[in-house]
Structures are given as structure tokens and as C-alpha cells.
Design an enzyme around this catalytic site. Structure first.
Site, PDB file in Angstrom:
ATOM      1  N   ASP A 181       0.863  -1.196   0.000  1.00  0.00           N
ATOM      2  CA  ASP A 181       0.000   0.000   0.000  1.00  0.00           C
ATOM      3  C   ASP A 181       0.892   1.236   0.000  1.00  0.00           C
ATOM      4  O   ASP A 181       2.076   1.156   0.357  1.00  0.00           O
ATOM      5  CB  ASP A 181      -0.907   0.036   1.241  1.00  0.00           C
ATOM      6  CG  ASP A 181      -1.839   1.260   1.240  1.00  0.00           C
ATOM      7  OD1 ASP A 181      -2.483   1.522   0.208  1.00  0.00           O
ATOM      8  OD2 ASP A 181      -1.905   1.977   2.252  1.00  0.00           O
ATOM      9  N   TYR A 187      -0.708   8.728  -2.238  1.00  0.00           N
ATOM     10  CA  TYR A 187      -0.667   8.615  -3.695  1.00  0.00           C
ATOM     11  C   TYR A 187      -1.907   9.256  -4.342  1.00  0.00           C
ATOM     12  O   TYR A 187      -1.893   9.555  -5.529  1.00  0.00           O
ATOM     13  CB  TYR A 187      -0.688   7.136  -4.108  1.00  0.00           C
ATOM     14  CG  TYR A 187       0.611   6.356  -4.003  1.00  0.00           C
ATOM     15  CD1 TYR A 187       1.724   6.833  -3.321  1.00  0.00           C
ATOM     16  CD2 TYR A 187       0.697   5.101  -4.615  1.00  0.00           C
ATOM     17  CE1 TYR A 187       2.886   6.074  -3.240  1.00  0.00           C
ATOM     18  CE2 TYR A 187       1.859   4.344  -4.544  1.00  0.00           C
ATOM     19  CZ  TYR A 187       2.952   4.828  -3.857  1.00  0.00           C
ATOM     20  OH  TYR A 187       4.091   4.076  -3.782  1.00  0.00           O
ATOM     21  N   GLY A 188      -2.990   9.370  -3.556  1.00  0.00           N
ATOM     22  CA  GLY A 188      -4.324   9.665  -4.092  1.00  0.00           C
ATOM     23  C   GLY A 188      -4.427  10.816  -5.076  1.00  0.00           C
ATOM     24  O   GLY A 188      -5.228  10.764  -6.006  1.00  0.00           O
ATOM     25  N   CYS A 221      -4.265  -1.406  -2.159  1.00  0.00           N
ATOM     26  CA  CYS A 221      -4.399   0.036  -2.343  1.00  0.00           C
ATOM     27  C   CYS A 221      -5.262   0.237  -3.586  1.00  0.00           C
ATOM     28  O   CYS A 221      -4.907  -0.249  -4.666  1.00  0.00           O
ATOM     29  CB  CYS A 221      -3.007   0.637  -2.556  1.00  0.00           C
ATOM     30  SG  CYS A 221      -3.007   2.388  -2.958  1.00  0.00           S
ATOM     31  N   ASN A 222      -6.390   0.916  -3.403  1.00  0.00           N
ATOM     32  CA  ASN A 222      -7.277   1.131  -4.552  1.00  0.00           C
ATOM     33  C   ASN A 222      -6.634   2.030  -5.586  1.00  0.00           C
ATOM     34  O   ASN A 222      -6.802   1.831  -6.795  1.00  0.00           O
ATOM     35  CB  ASN A 222      -8.584   1.762  -4.082  1.00  0.00           C
ATOM     36  CG  ASN A 222      -9.439   0.776  -3.324  1.00  0.00           C
ATOM     37  OD1 ASN A 222     -10.269   0.106  -3.908  1.00  0.00           O
ATOM     38  ND2 ASN A 222      -9.220   0.662  -2.024  1.00  0.00           N
ATOM     39  N   THR A 223      -5.905   3.042  -5.114  1.00  0.00           N
ATOM     40  CA  THR A 223      -5.320   4.005  -6.039  1.00  0.00           C
ATOM     41  C   THR A 223      -4.305   3.299  -6.939  1.00  0.00           C
ATOM     42  O   THR A 223      -4.296   3.502  -8.163  1.00  0.00           O
ATOM     43  CB  THR A 223      -4.659   5.146  -5.241  1.00  0.00           C
ATOM     44  OG1 THR A 223      -5.603   5.627  -4.274  1.00  0.00           O
ATOM     45  CG2 THR A 223      -4.244   6.279  -6.140  1.00  0.00           C
ATOM     46  N   CYS A 259     -11.178   2.862  -0.396  1.00  0.00           N
ATOM     47  CA  CYS A 259      -9.801   3.228  -0.073  1.00  0.00           C
ATOM     48  C   CYS A 259      -9.475   2.464   1.193  1.00  0.00           C
ATOM     49  O   CYS A 259     -10.281   2.474   2.145  1.00  0.00           O
ATOM     50  CB  CYS A 259      -9.684   4.732   0.158  1.00  0.00           C
ATOM     51  SG  CYS A 259      -8.078   5.214   0.845  1.00  0.00           S
ATOM     52  N   THR A 260      -8.331   1.808   1.205  1.00  0.00           N
ATOM     53  CA  THR A 260      -8.035   0.912   2.327  1.00  0.00           C
ATOM     54  C   THR A 260      -7.737   1.660   3.628  1.00  0.00           C
ATOM     55  O   THR A 260      -7.659   1.044   4.682  1.00  0.00           O
ATOM     56  CB  THR A 260      -6.877  -0.036   1.962  1.00  0.00           C
ATOM     57  OG1 THR A 260      -5.730   0.744   1.572  1.00  0.00           O
ATOM     58  CG2 THR A 260      -7.274  -0.950   0.826  1.00  0.00           C
ATOM     59  N   HIS A 261      -7.594   2.972   3.558  1.00  0.00           N
ATOM     60  CA  HIS A 261      -7.463   3.762   4.790  1.00  0.00           C
ATOM     61  C   HIS A 261      -8.814   3.966   5.496  1.00  0.00           C
ATOM     62  O   HIS A 261      -8.848   4.181   6.704  1.00  0.00           O
ATOM     63  CB  HIS A 261      -6.915   5.160   4.469  1.00  0.00           C
ATOM     64  CG  HIS A 261      -5.436   5.221   4.267  1.00  0.00           C
ATOM     65  ND1 HIS A 261      -4.809   4.670   3.189  1.00  0.00           N
ATOM     66  CD2 HIS A 261      -4.461   5.799   5.009  1.00  0.00           C
ATOM     67  CE1 HIS A 261      -3.512   4.909   3.274  1.00  0.00           C
ATOM     68  NE2 HIS A 261      -3.274   5.589   4.369  1.00  0.00           N
TER      69      HIS A 261
HETATM   70  N1  DGL Z   1      -4.985   3.408   0.740  1.00  0.00           N
HETATM   71  C1  DGL Z   1      -4.956   3.836  -0.618  1.00  0.00           C
HETATM   72  C2  DGL Z   1      -6.189   3.409  -1.380  1.00  0.00           C
HETATM   73  O1  DGL Z   1      -6.774   2.401  -1.074  1.00  0.00           O
HETATM   74  C3  DGL Z   1      -4.698   5.279  -0.939  1.00  0.00           C
HETATM   75  C4  DGL Z   1      -4.064   6.179  -0.038  1.00  0.00           C
HETATM   76  C5  DGL Z   1      -3.298   7.281  -0.724  1.00  0.00           C
HETATM   77  O2  DGL Z   1      -3.900   8.266  -1.180  1.00  0.00           O
HETATM   78  O3  DGL Z   1      -2.101   7.107  -0.784  1.00  0.00           O
HETATM   79  O4  DGL Z   1      -6.568   4.068  -2.320  1.00  0.00           O
END
Ligand code: DGL
Length: 273
Positions: free
Chosen positions: A9, A41-42, A72-74, A191-193
Site C-alpha cells: 500500500d 498517492y491519491g 491500495c485502490n489508487t 480506499c483501504t485507509h
Molecule cells: N490506501 C490507498 C487506497 O486504497 C490510498 C491512499 C493514498 O492516497 O495514498 O486508495
């Protein structure tokens, strides 16, 4: 040759997925890698997210991982397809990289009665339209509405997600999504956060709407994948070890990571290769 399963992630968010994978599939060895030095990363461009994700995947491959999950979805939205189509061919044919969007898209239609789904995600994930495309593939009849929540990951990474400051942004984004999709009955935390903000999201979401976080969905999907692909499963070593790595030199990394993982962990800093 066997090796650990890699979980990647941009930061700590993937630990919410890893927690469920490790609970469901405890026998395997795992290496978690968070690119905290370059998170979030978003809001970054396709090129940058692809480059960063590839560097992390290759680091995990160099550590012997036969299989890497982009938790990580992004990264799944912006980098997975290119890595699968262009970069994997430079590696041994048994290496695999899997993401978190497809497993969610495959089952989402089983949760909704109204046929209206909401997705909360980073700006990168929303702009990629990956959820719209993947869900249309499995459930073309569903209406899918997305809302980018660019402030949520910074609030979570800075541990401000339970404070009053978070209320403004959570309420604003959920209200905007409800405006687009008044019949929505299922809301994906894309988003995994976001599972860290579960109670705040619940507070501002009508009780008639069910919230879905991806950890259990991705864990079940990985378990099914390993059953369907015994030749891949045999490449995964089974010593029950968990290694937690981060690209950032943060003395509080272990403490922060444990909030996402739900139990104490020890995070070591590494250089990417
Ligand atoms: N946890 C990440 C996701 O699932 C993104 C977090 C980020 O913006 O870096 O998209």
C-alpha cells in the site's frame, strides 16, 4: 522455490486488508510494504503512481514474493493493468500481481436491493473510473456513483480522523454522494485507509445504507484464488511469519501501523531496489 505473499500500500491503509488476509489465511508467510515516504498517492498522476507502485512491486519480487497484492485502490486503479500487461513479462512466468478493485466489483451486486451503489475513494481512483468499468463488467444493471474524498487520507495518516475537524469533510462528501444517489443502499469504502474512519462515516450515513470495507472481501477472494490456482499456491511459503516494512524513517511507524493492523507490530525501514 517458495516465498512470502507480498502486500503493498502507499502507506498504512493496506494493513486493514492485510489484517483480514492474515486472519483468514494464517499459515502463509507475508511481507507488508508501505511506501509511507511518498504517501499519499491519491492526488498524484498516473505516471507517478505507476512508477512508485512498480518500484515497490519489484522490491517485493526481489525479496522472493511469488504473489503481490496491491492493497491500495489508487495503485490498483492506476498501475495494476500496466504492470500486468507490460512489466510482468520481464519476470518469471509464475509471478502474479492482484488488486482490490476487481474482488469488490465481482460481489458488489449481491449486496444491493435498490441497484444504486456509492463509492468513496481517493481522487485518483475516482478519476480512473476503474470501479465504474469493473462493476459494469459483472453487474451492468447497477447504477454506480462515486465521490472523491481527497482530505480523508491526510486526516487519517495524521491521526485527525476522529476529531471534530474530520466531521466537516466526512459530512460534506457523504452529503454530495447522497445528492447524486438518493436511492443508494450500499456504500463501498473504496480506499483501504477508510475503515479507520468507520464510526465517523457511519455517523453521517443514513442507517438504511450498508457500509462495506474491503478487507474481508479481498481476503475471501485471495482464499478462492489460491484454491483455484494450486500451482500458484504451492509457490507461497507457509511459515506463518509477518514482516512489516516501510520506506519512511519514522520512529513512530510501528505504533501508527498497529492502529491499522489492530495489534502490535514492528515496522522496519527499507530502501527500495
Ligand atoms: N490506501 C490507498 C487506497 O486504497 C490510498 C491512499 C493514498 O492516497 O495514498 O486508495
Amino acid at each position: 522455490m517458495t516465498g512470502p505473499i507480498g502486500i503493498f500500500d502507499s502507506g498504512y491503509g493496506g494493513l486493514t486488508v492485510f489484517k483480514e488476509i492474515a486472519a483468514q489465511l494464517p499459515l502463509y508467510d507475508y511481507i507488508y510494504l508501505g511506501d509511507n515516504a511518498r504517501a499519499p498517492y491519491g492526488g498524484r498522476s498516473f505516471e507517478v503512481i505507476y512508477k512508485y507502485t512498480l518500484e515497490c512491486v519489484e522490491t517485493l519480487f526481489n525479496m522472493g514474493c511469488p504473489l503481490v497484492i496491491l492493497a491500495c485502490n489508487t495503485a490498483s486503479a492506476k498501475a495494476l493493468r500496466t504492470i500486468q500487461q507490460q512489466d510482468l513479462q520481464r519476470w518469471e512466468p509464475w509471478r502474479r500481481v492482484l488488486g482490490v478493485i476487481r474482488p469488490t466489483a465481482e460481489i458488489i451486486g449481491n449486496y444491493t436491493q435498490t441497484g444504486q451503489i456509492g463509492i468513496l475513494a481517493t481522487a485518483g481512483t475516482v478519476q480512473s473510473s476503474s470501479y465504474l468499468l469493473e462493476i459494469a463488467h459483472f453487474f451492468p444493471e447497477l447504477q454506480v456513483h462515486q465521490e472523491a474524498c481527497p482530505m480523508w487520507v491526510p486526516l487519517i495518516e495524521n491521526q485527525e480522523h476522529e476529531g471534530a475537524g474530520a466531521d466537516f469533510f466526512v459530512q460534506k462528501n457523504i452529503t454530495r454522494l447522497l445528492h447524486q444517489a438518493p436511492q443508494m443502499d450500499t456504500l463501498v469504502l473504496g480506499c483501504t485507509h477508510y475503515p479507520l474512519m468507520w464510526s465517523k462515516i457511519r455517523q453521517f450515513t443514513p442507517a438504511s445504507i450498508q457500509l462495506l470495507s474491503q478487507g474481508p472481501i479481498v481476503a475471501q477472494s485471495l482464499a478462492d484464488y489460491l484454491i483455484r490456482h494450486p500451482e500458484k499456491e504451492q509457490r507461497c511459503s507457509k511459515g506463518g511469519s509477518r514482516t512489516f516494512l516501510t520506506t519512511e524513517a519514522d520512529p513512530n511507524a510501528s505504533e501508527k501501523g498497529s492502529l491499522f493492523y489492530g495489534q502490535p507490530l514492528f515496522m522496519q525501514q527499507i530502501e527500495l531496489n
